[in-house]
Scaffold this active site. Structure first.
Site, PDB file in Angstrom:
ATOM      1  N   ARG A   1       0.841   2.493  -1.078  1.00  8.84           N
ATOM      2  CA  ARG A   1      -0.300   2.803  -0.215  1.00  8.84           C
ATOM      3  C   ARG A   1      -1.236   1.605  -0.173  1.00  8.84           C
ATOM      4  NH1 ARG A   1       2.719   5.972   1.323  1.00  8.84           N
ATOM      5  NH2 ARG A   1       2.728   8.219   1.016  1.00  8.84           N
TER       6      ARG A   1
ATOM      7  N   GLU B   1      -3.837   0.417   9.702  1.00  9.66           N
ATOM      8  CA  GLU B   1      -2.641   0.154  10.500  1.00  9.66           C
ATOM      9  C   GLU B   1      -2.838   0.748  11.882  1.00  9.66           C
ATOM     10  OE1 GLU B   1       0.898   1.218   8.309  1.00  9.66           O
ATOM     11  OE2 GLU B   1       0.107   0.297   6.504  1.00  9.66           O
TER      12      GLU B   1
ATOM     13  N   ASP C   1       4.343  -3.505   2.828  1.00 14.80           N
ATOM     14  CA  ASP C   1       4.694  -2.725   4.011  1.00 14.80           C
ATOM     15  C   ASP C   1       3.637  -1.666   4.250  1.00 14.80           C
ATOM     16  OD1 ASP C   1       5.372  -0.604   2.332  1.00 14.80           O
ATOM     17  OD2 ASP C   1       7.352  -0.316   3.183  1.00 14.80           O
TER      18      ASP C   1
ATOM     19  N   HIS D   1       6.339   0.165   7.385  1.00 12.87           N
ATOM     20  CA  HIS D   1       6.505   1.149   6.307  1.00 12.87           C
ATOM     21  C   HIS D   1       7.472   2.239   6.776  1.00 12.87           C
ATOM     22  CE1 HIS D   1       5.358   3.250   2.645  1.00 12.87           C
ATOM     23  NE2 HIS D   1       5.130   4.337   3.343  1.00 12.87           N
ATOM     24  N   ILE D   2       8.763   1.909   6.780  1.00 12.81           N
ATOM     25  CA  ILE D   2       9.774   2.860   7.261  1.00 12.81           C
ATOM     26  C   ILE D   2      10.943   2.964   6.290  1.00 12.81           C
ATOM     27  CG2 ILE D   2       9.215   2.692   9.714  1.00 12.81           C
ATOM     28  CD1 ILE D   2      11.589   0.731   9.959  1.00 12.81           C
ATOM     29  N   ALA D   3      10.636   2.945   5.018  1.00  4.51           N
ATOM     30  CA  ALA D   3      11.698   2.997   4.018  1.00  4.51           C
ATOM     31  C   ALA D   3      12.524   4.268   4.120  1.00  4.51           C
ATOM     32  CB  ALA D   3      11.104   2.870   2.620  1.00  4.51           C
TER      33      ALA D   3
ATOM     34  N   ILE E   1       9.987   7.248  -7.643  1.00  7.62           N
ATOM     35  CA  ILE E   1      10.333   5.993  -6.961  1.00  7.62           C
ATOM     36  C   ILE E   1      10.381   4.836  -7.956  1.00  7.62           C
ATOM     37  CG2 ILE E   1       9.585   4.336  -5.215  1.00  7.62           C
ATOM     38  CD1 ILE E   1       8.467   6.782  -3.647  1.00  7.62           C
TER      39      ILE E   1
ATOM     40  N   THR F   1       4.656  -1.235  -1.627  1.00  5.23           N
ATOM     41  CA  THR F   1       5.310  -0.356  -0.658  1.00  5.23           C
ATOM     42  C   THR F   1       4.788   1.068  -0.821  1.00  5.23           C
ATOM     43  OG1 THR F   1       7.159   0.086  -2.154  1.00  5.23           O
ATOM     44  CG2 THR F   1       7.407  -1.754  -0.610  1.00  5.23           C
TER      45      THR F   1
ATOM     46  N   ASP G   1       1.789   3.087 -16.549  1.00  7.32           N
ATOM     47  CA  ASP G   1       1.565   4.384 -15.924  1.00  7.32           C
ATOM     48  C   ASP G   1       0.757   5.211 -16.915  1.00  7.32           C
ATOM     49  OD1 ASP G   1       1.676   7.034 -14.929  1.00  7.32           O
ATOM     50  OD2 ASP G   1       3.497   6.531 -13.812  1.00  7.32           O
TER      51      ASP G   1
END
Length: 164
Positions: free
Chosen positions: A85, A114, A109, A134-136, A7, A83, A26
């Protein structure tokens, strides 16, 4: 961006195509493209950018990665984007940074709970926070794939095949 997996790399392609430099942190990467600026710590990354986008899995090691020191380094004009966690961000530190003006804005998101409760609920209502669902995954391309996968699983269950 924090995290340079599938991602993160996808976002980097889009941002790079617009002419923006790509800054990453990273700790699990061994090699990065020459076009990418790599930082040794997430705090160093935050100090170098205006927008910090998070693209990491939620594990015991990554929980709370975005803490007070990272938010402070991002600064009063900084923008945190999560976006990935909710557990990656220390929400007490986020709320404190927003309230004090140490952080400029957050786009989220995902939250730790939640629907949002406790600190997450206060963050969700903050004037300098944008919270979206959170609906990407939901797109015109993904809907046929979701339906196909559901049908494949149903067939496997009905024919007693092992479900993969």
């Amino acid at each position: 961006m924090a995290g340079f997996g599938r991602i993160g790399r996808s976002l980097a392609e889009r941002v790079g195509a617009l002419g923006f430099p790509i800054h990453i942190w990273d700790p699990y990467l061994t090699e990065v493209p020459d076009s990418v600026i790599r930082w040794d710590t997430v705090r160093e990354l935050a100090a170098a950018v205006n927008h910090l986008s998070i693209h990491m899995p939620s594990t015991q090691q990554t929980a709370g990665t975005i803490d007070e020191s990272v938010l402070e380094a991002l600064g009063a004009r900084g923008h945190l984007v999560n976006t990935a966690r909710g557990a990656l961000v220390d929400e007490d530190a986020l709320l404190s940074s927003l309230n004090s003006g140490a952080l400029g804005f957050a786009s989220l998101d995902v939250l730790s709970s939640e629907p949002p409760t406790s600190t997450a609920a206060v963050i969700a209502e903050h004037e300098r926070v944008l919270v979206t669902p959170h609906i990407a995954y939901l797109s015109t391309d993904s809907l046929p794939q979701l339906r196909l996968r559901a049908a494949q699983i149903a067939r496997q269950l009905l024919t007693r095949e092992s479900v993969r």
